[in-house]
Structures are given as C-alpha cells and as structure tokens.
Design an enzyme around this catalytic site. Structure first.
Site, PDB file in Angstrom:
ATOM      1  N   ASP A  61     -50.994 -14.789  38.922  1.00 16.84           N
ATOM      2  CA  ASP A  61     -50.943 -13.641  39.890  1.00 16.84           C
ATOM      3  C   ASP A  61     -51.933 -13.426  40.580  1.00 16.84           C
ATOM      4  OD1 ASP A  61     -52.387 -12.791  37.679  1.00 16.84           O
ATOM      5  OD2 ASP A  61     -50.980 -11.500  36.718  1.00 16.84           O
ATOM      6  N   ASN A 119     -49.276  -2.696  28.172  1.00 21.62           N
ATOM      7  CA  ASN A 119     -47.971  -2.147  28.143  1.00 21.62           C
ATOM      8  C   ASN A 119     -47.085  -3.236  27.822  1.00 21.62           C
ATOM      9  OD1 ASN A 119     -48.348  -3.701  30.527  1.00 21.62           O
ATOM     10  ND2 ASN A 119     -47.513  -2.080  32.017  1.00 21.62           N
ATOM     11  N   HIS A 121     -47.105  -6.229  29.513  1.00 23.62           N
ATOM     12  CA  HIS A 121     -46.826  -7.372  30.526  1.00 23.62           C
ATOM     13  C   HIS A 121     -47.511  -8.602  30.290  1.00 23.62           C
ATOM     14  CE1 HIS A 121     -50.540  -5.761  33.128  1.00 23.62           C
ATOM     15  NE2 HIS A 121     -51.020  -6.652  32.180  1.00 23.62           N
ATOM     16  N   GLU A 126     -43.871  -6.361  34.890  1.00 20.93           N
ATOM     17  CA  GLU A 126     -44.280  -5.085  34.045  1.00 20.93           C
ATOM     18  C   GLU A 126     -43.033  -4.925  33.205  1.00 20.93           C
ATOM     19  OE1 GLU A 126     -47.228  -4.015  34.194  1.00 20.93           O
ATOM     20  OE2 GLU A 126     -47.984  -3.560  36.138  1.00 20.93           O
TER      21      GLU A 126
HETATM   22  C1  F6R Z   1     -53.921 -11.375  34.954  1.00 19.20           C
HETATM   23  C2  F6R Z   1     -52.773 -11.283  33.894  1.00 19.20           C
HETATM   24  C3  F6R Z   1     -52.692 -10.126  33.048  1.00 19.20           C
HETATM   25  C4  F6R Z   1     -53.697  -9.948  32.191  1.00 19.20           C
HETATM   26  C5  F6R Z   1     -53.418  -8.641  31.293  1.00 19.20           C
HETATM   27  C6  F6R Z   1     -54.626  -8.405  30.081  1.00 19.20           C
HETATM   28  O1  F6R Z   1     -54.001 -12.616  35.436  1.00 19.20           O
HETATM   29  O2  F6R Z   1     -52.052 -12.220  33.976  1.00 19.20           O
HETATM   30  O3  F6R Z   1     -51.419 -10.096  32.670  1.00 19.20           O
HETATM   31  O4  F6R Z   1     -53.810 -11.087  31.437  1.00 19.20           O
HETATM   32  O5  F6R Z   1     -53.197  -7.499  32.125  1.00 19.20           O
HETATM   33  O6  F6R Z   1     -55.758  -8.422  30.898  1.00 19.20           O
HETATM   34  P1  F6R Z   1     -57.272  -8.298  29.970  1.00 19.20           P
HETATM   35  O7  F6R Z   1     -57.647  -9.709  29.879  1.00 19.20           O
HETATM   36  O8  F6R Z   1     -58.172  -7.885  31.247  1.00 19.20           O
HETATM   37  O9  F6R Z   1     -56.997  -7.035  29.220  1.00 19.20           O
END
Ligand code: F6R
Length: 218
Positions: A61, A119, A121, A126
């Site tokens: 992303d 959440n 995701h 989402e």
């Molecule tokens: C980012 C991504 C997100 C993160 C998730 C956890 O490229 O794909 O899904 O993996 O938000 O983020 P952290 O590791 O910062 O807790």
C-alpha cells in the site's frame, strides 16, 4: 494457527529466514509491508547481506501523498531496505496509481508478508473490504488514522486516503506470512485467526489460504 515467539527479535529472525529462503528461488517475487512491525525484519535482512539482484517486490500500500514525502511508504522502504540492499530500482513497485498494469504485474507472488491493524485490516483493506477486492483507492478508517498519527506531526497531517492491494490479490500469493508484535495486537489476532471469517475482520480471510503462517511476539 498462531505461533508465539518469545521476543520481537526472534519474530524478525524467523521471518528473515523465510525471506532468505525465498530469495534463493529463481526470480523471486515478494509483497512487502511497512509500519512499525517490519522495521527490525528489514534491519535483519540488511545485516544478512543477501543477494536481491533478481528479486522483484510490490508494496502492499501507499498513502495518497507525494511519493517523496518523508512519511510516504516509498520513503520508508528506501530508508529501511531498498537503499541498503542490491535490489534494482526498476524492480520495486508501489501502488502510486491503481492501474490495471500494476495489478497485472502482481502475479505468481512467492511470498507475501503482512502486518495487521488493530481493527483487523491487512494492507489498507479496512473492515468491510470485499474478499475479491483488487488494488484501489480507499478511505482510511478513523482508527487507522488515529493509529498512524504517531508518524505525523499532528493527526490532521495523516493522509485520509491510500491505495491498497486488495484482499483478492493478496490471497493469490503462494505463501503468506503475517507478523504481529505487541499485546495490543493479541485480541484482534485471535479474533481474526480463531473467529468467524468475515469482511468485518479482513485478516480473517487468511483462514481460507492454504499456506499461511502467523507469528506473534508480545
Ligand atoms: C502497511 C500495512 C498495514 C500495517 C498495519 C500494522 O504497509 O500493510 O496493514 O501492516 O497497519 O502496522 P504496524 O506494524 O505499524 O502496527
């Protein structure tokens, strides 16, 4: 389904072993995450001094943001990995625009590494994302904006939109590894891996993948 490791260091080392093995395949193709969780994984991979010259990567992303912004995922990946290994700049890709051309290149992925949001995701799919979704522009949820505000001067500076690889695309990867670190992830991880498969918890779709590993450290 969830394998608990004793430390974050061990979590990163175990996942680095999987990446190292994948890099020995002919023309490996990887899907990579950003965020806090993979930071020490990338450090460990840099320290291992592996050969990335035949590897192609796709990031999960990117914010709708200038790619050169210090908090863009493009900048993050260059800082933590791409500028520190021998990958060719033409061989790493970000979803700057959700074009079909981007989607078409994401084929035959050997390994997809994921984190998980509080959440549920994965990438920026989402809650409510459909199981067959593809690369597209999404509105970030309020919780994700709150969670990611730690990287920005104020919460108002957090981009409200991102471009994300879809759940359908992620599920076509040959192998998936999900990394989760910290007690604040434990509850959602349990719900996702042991609860009902539902679009309300996007990571729960991974229960339907035949080659997925989930690693957790507190
Ligand atoms: C980012 C991504 C997100 C993160 C998730 C956890 O490229 O794909 O899904 O993996 O938000 O983020 P952290 O590791 O910062 O807790």
């Amino acid at each position: 389904m969830i394998k608990t490791l004793s430390t974050y260091k061990e979590l990163c080392s175990v996942v680095a072993d999987i990446v190292e093995h994948t890099l020995t395949l002919p023309k490996p193709k990887l899907v990579l995450p950003t965020g806090s969780t993979p930071i020490s994984l990338y450090k460990e991979l840099v320290n291992r001094d592996l050969d990335w010259s035949t590897t192609t990567t796709f990031n999960l992303d990117e914010y709708v943001i200038n790619p050169n912004h210090p908090q863009s995922y493009n900048s993050f990946m260059k800082k933590h990995l791409f500028d520190r290994v021998n990958i060719y700049p033409d061989n790493y890709h970000f979803p700057f625009r959700p074009t079909e051309a981007y989607e078409d290149k994401i084929k035959e992925i050997d390994l997809c590494i994921l984190g998980i949001g509080t959440n549920g995701h994965i990438a920026f799919n989402e809650p409510g994302s459909t199981i067959d979704s593809r690369t597209r522009v999404v509105d970030l949820s309020e919780q994700t904006i709150r969670d990611n505000s730690r990287f920005f001067p104020t919460i108002d500076d957090v981009p409200k939109q991102a471009i994300t690889m879809g759940l359908g695309t992620i599920m076509e990867s040959k192998k998936i590894v999900l990394m989760a670190n910290g007690e604040h992830k434990l509850n959602i991880l349990n719900v996702a891996m042991n609860g009902e498969v539902t679009e309300d918890v996007p990571a729960s779709i991974l229960q339907n993948h035949k080659n997925v590993k989930v690693y957790y450290s507190d």
